[in-house]
Design a protein around this motif. Structure first.
Motif, PDB file in Angstrom:
ATOM      1  N   SER A   1      49.445  93.473  20.606  1.00 36.44           N
ATOM      2  CA  SER A   1      48.864  94.707  21.131  1.00 36.44           C
ATOM      3  C   SER A   1      47.732  94.405  22.104  1.00 36.44           C
ATOM      4  O   SER A   1      47.188  93.301  22.128  1.00 36.44           O
ATOM      5  CB  SER A   1      48.389  95.584  19.975  1.00 36.44           C
ATOM      6  OG  SER A   1      47.483  94.886  19.149  1.00 36.44           O
ATOM      7  N   PHE A   2      47.388  95.414  22.883  1.00 37.96           N
ATOM      8  CA  PHE A   2      46.332  95.259  23.879  1.00 37.96           C
ATOM      9  C   PHE A   2      44.998  94.956  23.227  1.00 37.96           C
ATOM     10  O   PHE A   2      44.644  95.542  22.197  1.00 37.96           O
ATOM     11  CB  PHE A   2      46.179  96.521  24.727  1.00 37.96           C
ATOM     12  CG  PHE A   2      47.287  96.738  25.706  1.00 37.96           C
ATOM     13  CD1 PHE A   2      47.573  95.798  26.684  1.00 37.96           C
ATOM     14  CD2 PHE A   2      48.050  97.879  25.638  1.00 37.96           C
ATOM     15  CE1 PHE A   2      48.589  96.004  27.579  1.00 37.96           C
ATOM     16  CE2 PHE A   2      49.080  98.096  26.533  1.00 37.96           C
ATOM     17  CZ  PHE A   2      49.352  97.150  27.508  1.00 37.96           C
ATOM     18  N   PHE A   3      44.267  94.043  23.854  1.00 40.14           N
ATOM     19  CA  PHE A   3      42.929  93.737  23.378  1.00 40.14           C
ATOM     20  C   PHE A   3      42.035  94.949  23.594  1.00 40.14           C
ATOM     21  O   PHE A   3      42.048  95.578  24.646  1.00 40.14           O
ATOM     22  CB  PHE A   3      42.339  92.521  24.102  1.00 40.14           C
ATOM     23  CG  PHE A   3      40.924  92.265  23.685  1.00 40.14           C
ATOM     24  CD1 PHE A   3      40.648  91.703  22.459  1.00 40.14           C
ATOM     25  CD2 PHE A   3      39.870  92.640  24.498  1.00 40.14           C
ATOM     26  CE1 PHE A   3      39.339  91.509  22.042  1.00 40.14           C
ATOM     27  CE2 PHE A   3      38.562  92.442  24.094  1.00 40.14           C
ATOM     28  CZ  PHE A   3      38.296  91.871  22.865  1.00 40.14           C
TER      29      PHE A   3
ATOM     30  N   PRO B   1      40.538  93.758  13.079  1.00 43.27           N
ATOM     31  CA  PRO B   1      41.598  93.446  14.036  1.00 43.27           C
ATOM     32  C   PRO B   1      42.999  93.743  13.501  1.00 43.27           C
ATOM     33  O   PRO B   1      43.258  93.590  12.302  1.00 43.27           O
ATOM     34  CB  PRO B   1      41.423  91.953  14.307  1.00 43.27           C
ATOM     35  CG  PRO B   1      40.522  91.439  13.271  1.00 43.27           C
ATOM     36  CD  PRO B   1      39.808  92.574  12.639  1.00 43.27           C
ATOM     37  N   PRO B   2      43.902  94.141  14.399  1.00 45.63           N
ATOM     38  CA  PRO B   2      45.289  94.396  13.999  1.00 45.63           C
ATOM     39  C   PRO B   2      45.954  93.124  13.456  1.00 45.63           C
ATOM     40  O   PRO B   2      45.581  92.003  13.812  1.00 45.63           O
ATOM     41  CB  PRO B   2      45.970  94.839  15.299  1.00 45.63           C
ATOM     42  CG  PRO B   2      44.863  95.202  16.236  1.00 45.63           C
ATOM     43  CD  PRO B   2      43.674  94.414  15.818  1.00 45.63           C
ATOM     44  N   ALA B   3      46.948  93.316  12.626  1.00 43.92           N
ATOM     45  CA  ALA B   3      47.663  92.198  12.007  1.00 43.92           C
ATOM     46  C   ALA B   3      48.281  91.263  13.043  1.00 43.92           C
ATOM     47  O   ALA B   3      48.311  90.045  12.843  1.00 43.92           O
ATOM     48  CB  ALA B   3      48.736  92.727  11.062  1.00 43.92           C
TER      49      ALA B   3
ATOM     50  N   LEU C   1      45.663  88.827  14.247  1.00 44.17           N
ATOM     51  CA  LEU C   1      45.340  87.832  13.223  1.00 44.17           C
ATOM     52  C   LEU C   1      46.431  86.777  13.110  1.00 44.17           C
ATOM     53  O   LEU C   1      46.137  85.578  13.005  1.00 44.17           O
ATOM     54  CB  LEU C   1      45.105  88.518  11.878  1.00 44.17           C
ATOM     55  CG  LEU C   1      43.902  89.454  11.815  1.00 44.17           C
ATOM     56  CD1 LEU C   1      43.869  90.194  10.482  1.00 44.17           C
ATOM     57  CD2 LEU C   1      42.602  88.692  12.053  1.00 44.17           C
ATOM     58  N   ALA C   2      47.692  87.200  13.144  1.00 38.33           N
ATOM     59  CA  ALA C   2      48.812  86.254  13.045  1.00 38.33           C
ATOM     60  C   ALA C   2      48.842  85.319  14.247  1.00 38.33           C
ATOM     61  O   ALA C   2      49.058  84.105  14.098  1.00 38.33           O
ATOM     62  CB  ALA C   2      50.131  87.016  12.926  1.00 38.33           C
ATOM     63  N   PHE C   3      48.619  85.854  15.440  1.00 40.87           N
ATOM     64  CA  PHE C   3      48.613  85.036  16.659  1.00 40.87           C
ATOM     65  C   PHE C   3      47.460  84.031  16.625  1.00 40.87           C
ATOM     66  O   PHE C   3      47.647  82.844  16.899  1.00 40.87           O
ATOM     67  CB  PHE C   3      48.524  85.955  17.885  1.00 40.87           C
ATOM     68  CG  PHE C   3      48.619  85.252  19.200  1.00 40.87           C
ATOM     69  CD1 PHE C   3      49.753  84.516  19.543  1.00 40.87           C
ATOM     70  CD2 PHE C   3      47.594  85.352  20.130  1.00 40.87           C
ATOM     71  CE1 PHE C   3      49.840  83.878  20.775  1.00 40.87           C
ATOM     72  CE2 PHE C   3      47.676  84.724  21.361  1.00 40.87           C
ATOM     73  CZ  PHE C   3      48.806  83.982  21.678  1.00 40.87           C
TER      74      PHE C   3
ATOM     75  N   VAL D   1      42.952  88.157  23.300  1.00 41.30           N
ATOM     76  CA  VAL D   1      43.100  88.363  21.856  1.00 41.30           C
ATOM     77  C   VAL D   1      42.729  87.096  21.086  1.00 41.30           C
ATOM     78  O   VAL D   1      41.982  87.143  20.115  1.00 41.30           O
ATOM     79  CB  VAL D   1      44.544  88.816  21.522  1.00 41.30           C
ATOM     80  CG1 VAL D   1      44.840  88.679  20.031  1.00 41.30           C
ATOM     81  CG2 VAL D   1      44.778  90.250  21.983  1.00 41.30           C
ATOM     82  N   ALA D   2      43.254  85.951  21.530  1.00 42.07           N
ATOM     83  CA  ALA D   2      43.051  84.704  20.783  1.00 42.07           C
ATOM     84  C   ALA D   2      41.663  84.103  20.978  1.00 42.07           C
ATOM     85  O   ALA D   2      41.223  83.312  20.148  1.00 42.07           O
ATOM     86  CB  ALA D   2      44.110  83.691  21.174  1.00 42.07           C
TER      87      ALA D   2
END
Length: 185
Positions: free
Chosen positions: A46-48, A56-58, A61-63, A94-95
Protein backbone atom coordinates in the motif's frame (compact mmCIF):
# COMPACT_ATOMS: atom_id res chain seq x y z
CA UNK A 1 29.20 -25.71 2.18
CA UNK A 2 27.64 -22.94 4.28
CA UNK A 3 24.01 -21.99 3.83
CA UNK A 4 23.42 -19.65 0.91
CA UNK A 5 22.90 -15.96 1.57
CA UNK A 6 19.25 -14.97 1.23
CA UNK A 7 18.93 -12.02 -1.15
CA UNK A 8 15.70 -10.10 -1.68
CA UNK A 9 15.34 -9.14 -5.33
CA UNK A 10 12.95 -6.19 -5.61
CA UNK A 11 11.30 -5.98 -9.02
CA UNK A 12 10.53 -2.38 -9.89
CA UNK A 13 7.69 -3.15 -12.28
CA UNK A 14 4.26 -4.60 -11.64
CA UNK A 15 3.41 -5.29 -15.28
CA UNK A 16 2.47 -8.95 -15.70
CA UNK A 17 4.87 -9.58 -18.60
CA UNK A 18 7.54 -7.08 -17.52
CA UNK A 19 11.05 -7.46 -18.83
CA UNK A 20 12.21 -6.53 -15.33
CA UNK A 21 10.53 -9.56 -13.76
CA UNK A 22 11.97 -11.79 -16.48
CA UNK A 23 15.45 -10.41 -15.80
CA UNK A 24 15.04 -10.93 -12.04
CA UNK A 25 13.98 -14.54 -12.61
CA UNK A 26 16.90 -15.07 -15.02
CA UNK A 27 19.29 -13.77 -12.36
CA UNK A 28 17.76 -16.19 -9.84
CA UNK A 29 18.42 -19.08 -12.24
CA UNK A 30 22.00 -17.90 -12.90
CA UNK A 31 22.89 -17.23 -9.26
CA UNK A 32 25.75 -19.26 -7.82
CA UNK A 33 25.03 -21.72 -5.00
CA UNK A 34 26.21 -19.14 -2.45
CA UNK A 35 23.08 -17.04 -3.09
CA UNK A 36 19.38 -17.81 -2.74
CA UNK A 37 17.45 -15.12 -4.61
CA UNK A 38 13.91 -14.37 -3.42
CA UNK A 39 12.21 -12.44 -6.25
CA UNK A 40 9.67 -10.01 -4.79
CA UNK A 41 7.12 -8.05 -6.77
CA UNK A 42 5.52 -4.92 -5.38
CA UNK A 43 1.90 -5.94 -5.87
CA UNK A 44 -0.05 -5.34 -2.69
CA UNK A 45 2.26 -2.85 -0.99
CA UNK A 46 0.00 0.00 0.00
CA UNK A 47 0.94 3.63 -0.42
CA UNK A 48 3.26 5.09 2.17
CA UNK A 49 1.51 7.52 4.50
CA UNK A 50 3.35 8.85 7.52
CA UNK A 51 0.03 9.01 9.39
CA UNK A 52 0.08 5.19 9.48
CA UNK A 53 3.54 4.80 11.02
CA UNK A 54 2.25 4.37 14.58
CA UNK A 55 0.16 1.39 13.44
CA UNK A 56 1.63 0.24 10.10
CA UNK A 57 -0.38 -1.97 7.73
CA UNK A 58 0.43 -5.68 7.65
CA UNK A 59 1.81 -5.44 4.10
CA UNK A 60 4.40 -2.88 5.25
CA UNK A 61 5.45 -5.04 8.19
CA UNK A 62 5.80 -8.18 6.03
CA UNK A 63 7.87 -6.33 3.41
CA UNK A 64 10.13 -4.77 6.04
CA UNK A 65 10.64 -8.11 7.78
CA UNK A 66 11.57 -9.85 4.53
CA UNK A 67 14.27 -7.25 3.90
CA UNK A 68 15.49 -7.29 7.52
CA UNK A 69 15.97 -11.07 7.38
CA UNK A 70 17.98 -10.89 4.16
CA UNK A 71 21.72 -10.72 3.68
CA UNK A 72 21.33 -8.14 0.92
CA UNK A 73 19.01 -6.54 -1.61
CA UNK A 74 19.15 -6.51 -5.39
CA UNK A 75 17.03 -3.91 -7.17
CA UNK A 76 15.99 -4.76 -10.72
CA UNK A 77 14.20 -1.82 -12.30
CA UNK A 78 13.02 -0.36 -15.56
CA UNK A 79 13.26 3.34 -16.23
CA UNK A 80 10.06 5.39 -16.27
CA UNK A 81 10.28 9.02 -17.39
CA UNK A 82 14.03 9.18 -16.70
CA UNK A 83 13.63 7.85 -13.16
CA UNK A 84 12.44 4.84 -11.18
CA UNK A 85 8.82 3.68 -11.25
CA UNK A 86 6.52 5.13 -8.60
CA UNK A 87 5.81 1.66 -7.15
CA UNK A 88 9.51 1.19 -6.49
CA UNK A 89 9.90 4.60 -4.82
CA UNK A 90 6.85 3.80 -2.68
CA UNK A 91 8.37 0.46 -1.64
CA UNK A 92 11.63 2.17 -0.72
CA UNK A 93 9.70 4.72 1.36
CA UNK A 94 7.77 1.94 3.13
CA UNK A 95 10.89 -0.11 3.92
CA UNK A 96 13.06 2.83 4.95
CA UNK A 97 10.69 4.03 7.67
CA UNK A 98 10.24 4.81 10.48
CA UNK A 99 13.00 7.40 10.43
CA UNK A 100 16.31 5.94 11.59
CA UNK A 101 15.08 2.34 11.35
CA UNK A 102 15.43 1.59 7.65
CA UNK A 103 15.05 -2.09 6.83
CA UNK A 104 17.79 -1.55 4.23
CA UNK A 105 20.27 -0.24 6.81
CA UNK A 106 23.53 -2.16 6.56
CA UNK A 107 22.26 -4.35 3.70
CA UNK A 108 24.60 -4.64 0.73
CA UNK A 109 22.81 -3.39 -2.39
CA UNK A 110 22.98 -4.24 -6.08
CA UNK A 111 21.28 -2.34 -8.89
CA UNK A 112 20.28 -3.72 -12.30
CA UNK A 113 18.45 -1.38 -14.64
CA UNK A 114 16.95 -2.19 -18.00
CA UNK A 115 15.12 -0.81 -20.98
CA UNK A 116 13.95 -2.06 -24.34
CA UNK A 117 15.54 1.15 -25.67
CA UNK A 118 19.21 2.03 -26.17
CA UNK A 119 20.07 3.61 -22.79
CA UNK A 120 19.45 0.61 -20.54
CA UNK A 121 17.73 2.52 -17.76
CA UNK A 122 20.86 4.38 -16.73
CA UNK A 123 18.82 7.25 -15.22
CA UNK A 124 16.83 4.84 -13.05
CA UNK A 125 20.05 3.28 -11.74
CA UNK A 126 21.56 6.69 -11.04
CA UNK A 127 18.42 7.77 -9.16
CA UNK A 128 18.64 4.67 -6.98
CA UNK A 129 22.29 5.51 -6.33
CA UNK A 130 21.11 8.95 -5.16
CA UNK A 131 18.19 7.68 -3.03
CA UNK A 132 19.79 4.76 -1.20
CA UNK A 133 22.86 6.18 0.59
CA UNK A 134 21.93 6.98 4.18
CA UNK A 135 19.14 4.38 4.29
CA UNK A 136 21.04 1.31 3.05
CA UNK A 137 24.36 -0.41 3.29
CA UNK A 138 27.11 -0.32 0.69
CA UNK A 139 26.14 -0.29 -2.98
CA UNK A 140 28.05 -2.46 -5.45
CA UNK A 141 29.89 0.06 -7.63
CA UNK A 142 31.52 -2.24 -10.17
CA UNK A 143 30.41 -3.73 -12.39
CA UNK A 144 27.60 -1.36 -13.25
CA UNK A 145 24.86 -2.92 -15.35
CA UNK A 146 22.46 -1.07 -17.65
CA UNK A 147 20.67 -3.55 -19.88
CA UNK A 148 19.45 -2.18 -23.18
CA UNK A 149 17.46 -3.80 -25.98
CA UNK A 150 15.84 -6.32 -23.62
CA UNK A 151 12.58 -6.44 -25.56
CA UNK A 152 13.60 -9.43 -27.67
CA UNK A 153 15.76 -11.24 -25.09
CA UNK A 154 13.10 -13.72 -23.90
CA UNK A 155 10.96 -16.39 -25.53
CA UNK A 156 7.22 -16.87 -24.99
CA UNK A 157 7.97 -18.94 -21.84
CA UNK A 158 9.97 -16.03 -20.32
CA UNK A 159 13.25 -17.91 -20.81
CA UNK A 160 16.31 -15.84 -21.63
CA UNK A 161 17.36 -16.55 -25.23
CA UNK A 162 19.87 -13.75 -25.89
CA UNK A 163 23.27 -15.30 -25.20
CA UNK A 164 25.07 -11.97 -24.84
CA UNK A 165 22.60 -10.86 -22.17
CA UNK A 166 22.91 -14.17 -20.35
CA UNK A 167 26.68 -13.72 -20.23
CA UNK A 168 26.38 -10.18 -18.82
CA UNK A 169 23.84 -11.30 -16.19
CA UNK A 170 26.03 -14.24 -15.16
CA UNK A 171 29.06 -11.96 -14.76
CA UNK A 172 27.03 -9.49 -12.70
CA UNK A 173 25.44 -12.05 -10.38
CA UNK A 174 28.85 -13.64 -9.76
CA UNK A 175 30.32 -10.22 -8.89
CA UNK A 176 27.32 -9.50 -6.65
CA UNK A 177 27.80 -12.86 -4.89
CA UNK A 178 31.44 -12.00 -4.17
CA UNK A 179 30.34 -8.56 -2.90
CA UNK A 180 27.73 -10.13 -0.59
CA UNK A 181 30.29 -12.57 0.76
CA UNK A 182 32.77 -9.77 1.51
CA UNK A 183 30.08 -7.67 3.22
CA UNK A 184 28.78 -10.54 5.36
CA UNK A 185 32.10 -11.78 6.75
Amino acid sequence: MASPFNIVVIVGSIRKESFTLKIANALARLAPASLQLDVVTLHGISFFNQDLEANPPADWLAFREKIQKSAGVLFVTPEYNRSIPGVLKNAIDVASRPYGKSSFLGKPIGIVSNSPGPLGGVNAAKHLQNILPGISGPILGQPEIYLNGVGDAFDDKAQLTKESLQKVLAQYIDAFAAFIERQNR
